[in-house]
Design an enzyme around this catalytic site. Structure first.
Site, PDB file in Angstrom:
ATOM      1  N   PHE A 263     -13.534  55.081   5.964  1.00  0.00           N
ATOM      2  CA  PHE A 263     -12.294  55.683   6.446  1.00  0.00           C
ATOM      3  C   PHE A 263     -12.610  57.132   6.867  1.00  0.00           C
ATOM      4  O   PHE A 263     -13.272  57.860   6.128  1.00  0.00           O
ATOM      5  CB  PHE A 263     -11.247  55.688   5.338  1.00  0.00           C
ATOM      6  CG  PHE A 263      -9.811  55.703   5.805  1.00  0.00           C
ATOM      7  CD1 PHE A 263      -9.272  56.832   6.403  1.00  0.00           C
ATOM      8  CD2 PHE A 263      -9.009  54.590   5.645  1.00  0.00           C
ATOM      9  CE1 PHE A 263      -7.952  56.848   6.812  1.00  0.00           C
ATOM     10  CE2 PHE A 263      -7.687  54.599   6.052  1.00  0.00           C
ATOM     11  CZ  PHE A 263      -7.160  55.735   6.631  1.00  0.00           C
TER      12      PHE A 263
ATOM     13  N   HIS B 229       1.051  59.163   0.024  1.00  0.00           N
ATOM     14  CA  HIS B 229      -0.128  58.307  -0.212  1.00  0.00           C
ATOM     15  C   HIS B 229      -1.389  59.146  -0.465  1.00  0.00           C
ATOM     16  O   HIS B 229      -2.221  58.817  -1.310  1.00  0.00           O
ATOM     17  CB  HIS B 229      -0.335  57.389   0.994  1.00  0.00           C
ATOM     18  CG  HIS B 229      -1.259  56.268   0.741  1.00  0.00           C
ATOM     19  ND1 HIS B 229      -2.389  56.062   1.486  1.00  0.00           N
ATOM     20  CD2 HIS B 229      -1.249  55.294  -0.195  1.00  0.00           C
ATOM     21  CE1 HIS B 229      -3.038  55.005   1.029  1.00  0.00           C
ATOM     22  NE2 HIS B 229      -2.357  54.512   0.023  1.00  0.00           N
TER      23      HIS B 229
HETATM   24  N1  LIG Z   1      -5.805  57.607   4.002  1.00  0.00           N
HETATM   25  C1  LIG Z   1      -7.120  57.525   3.595  1.00  0.00           C
HETATM   26  C2  LIG Z   1      -7.607  56.435   2.897  1.00  0.00           C
HETATM   27  N2  LIG Z   1      -6.793  55.398   2.582  1.00  0.00           N
HETATM   28  C3  LIG Z   1      -7.283  54.091   2.210  1.00  0.00           C
HETATM   29  C4  LIG Z   1      -7.624  53.979   0.723  1.00  0.00           C
HETATM   30  O1  LIG Z   1      -8.763  54.753   0.387  1.00  0.00           O
HETATM   31  C5  LIG Z   1      -7.920  52.520   0.379  1.00  0.00           C
HETATM   32  O2  LIG Z   1      -9.020  52.085   1.154  1.00  0.00           O
HETATM   33  C6  LIG Z   1      -6.731  51.628   0.629  1.00  0.00           C
HETATM   34  O3  LIG Z   1      -5.598  52.161  -0.038  1.00  0.00           O
HETATM   35  C7  LIG Z   1      -6.986  50.190   0.136  1.00  0.00           C
HETATM   36  O4  LIG Z   1      -7.293  50.180  -1.218  1.00  0.00           O
HETATM   37  N3  LIG Z   1      -8.907  56.392   2.498  1.00  0.00           N
HETATM   38  C8  LIG Z   1      -9.763  57.427   2.800  1.00  0.00           C
HETATM   39  O5  LIG Z   1     -10.953  57.376   2.438  1.00  0.00           O
HETATM   40  N4  LIG Z   1      -9.298  58.518   3.482  1.00  0.00           N
HETATM   41  C9  LIG Z   1      -7.994  58.602   3.898  1.00  0.00           C
HETATM   42  O6  LIG Z   1      -7.599  59.621   4.541  1.00  0.00           O
HETATM   43  C1  LIG Z   2      -4.579  59.887   2.813  1.00  0.00           C
HETATM   44  C2  LIG Z   2      -3.781  58.788   3.391  1.00  0.00           C
HETATM   45  O1  LIG Z   2      -3.614  57.737   2.804  1.00  0.00           O
HETATM   46  C3  LIG Z   2      -3.057  59.083   4.647  1.00  0.00           C
HETATM   47  O2  LIG Z   2      -3.997  59.112   5.708  1.00  0.00           O
HETATM   48  C4  LIG Z   2      -2.011  58.010   4.955  1.00  0.00           C
HETATM   49  O3  LIG Z   2      -1.220  58.527   6.001  1.00  0.00           O
HETATM   50  P1  LIG Z   2       0.386  58.385   5.877  1.00  0.00           P
HETATM   51  O4  LIG Z   2       0.791  59.160   4.627  1.00  0.00           O
HETATM   52  O5  LIG Z   2       0.937  59.060   7.141  1.00  0.00           O
HETATM   53  O6  LIG Z   2       0.718  56.928   5.799  1.00  0.00           O
END
Ligand SMILES: Nc1c(NC[C@H](O)[C@H](O)[C@H](O)CO)[nH]c(=O)[nH]c1=O
Ligand SMILES: CC(=O)[C@@H](O)COP(=O)(O)O
Length: 153
Positions: free
Chosen positions: A22, A88
């Site tokens: 990600f 999140h």
């Molecule tokens: N928003 C970001 C994420 N979100 C995904 C989570 O880490 C995870 O893969 C998902 O919730 C499924 O379990 N991950 C990042 O590494 N960076 C982000 O900005």
């Molecule tokens: C760190 C995250 O999970 C973020 O990128 C998710 O974005 P959002 O809060 O706009 O759904």
């Protein structure tokens, strides 16, 4: 008095790198920074095990499995969590940090926290080889120190 020295000698060390895909524009740079820094200690490709995961939240589980495998002397966990519109971000950061800390504290090898937690992409880029340095390289330095220190205890 006994002083345990965190020297930076790394002969024969085996290192695991767990990388979240990600925001791979950032995490690829973190990975390269870590690898280049490890090479400065003589730790070359054959001594490095790289595992790619989907996102930061998946880092702790694979870090634990790698730690328990006996194949590495230490682990660098790399990711980039960038704030979005909702809460999140907070959950991802908190649980990733907590999970990796548990693996390091309760597992057999040290785990370096190389997960960027930023408000925007620019902040992340700056810490992945920009003016803020490279968190991956920083983790490599710290890991060598930790492995050496633990060998003395
Ligand atoms: N928003 C970001 C994420 N979100 C995904 C989570 O880490 C995870 O893969 C998902 O919730 C499924 O379990 N991950 C990042 O590494 N960076 C982000 O900005
Ligand atoms: C760190 C995250 O999970 C973020 O990128 C998710 O974005 P959002 O809060 O706009 O759904």
């Amino acid at each position: 008095m006994v002083i345990l020295d965190h020297s930076r000698i790394a002969s024969g060390f085996k290192v695991g790198i767990v990388v979240a895909q990600f925001n791979e524009l950032v995490t690829d740079r973190l990975q390269q920074g870590a690898i280049l820094q490890l090479k400065k200690y003589g730790i070359n490709d054959e001594a490095i095990t790289i595992a790619k995961v989907s996102g930061a939240l998946e880092l702790p589980r694979i870090a634990r499995k790698l730690a328990d495998s006996g194949k590495v002397d230490g682990i660098i966990a790399l990711g980039a969590v960038i704030r979005g519109e909702t809460s999140h971000y907070d959950y991802v950061c908190a649980e990733t940090a907590s999970g990796l800390a548990q693996v390091s504290l309760n597992g057999p090898v040290p785990v370096m926290f190389g997960v960027l937690t930023t408000d925007n992409l620019d902040q992340a880029i700056n810490r992945a080889g920009g003016k803020g340095g490279n968190k991956g390289a920083d983790c490599a330095d710290g890991l060598i120190e930790m492995i050496n220190l633990e060998k003395q205890i």
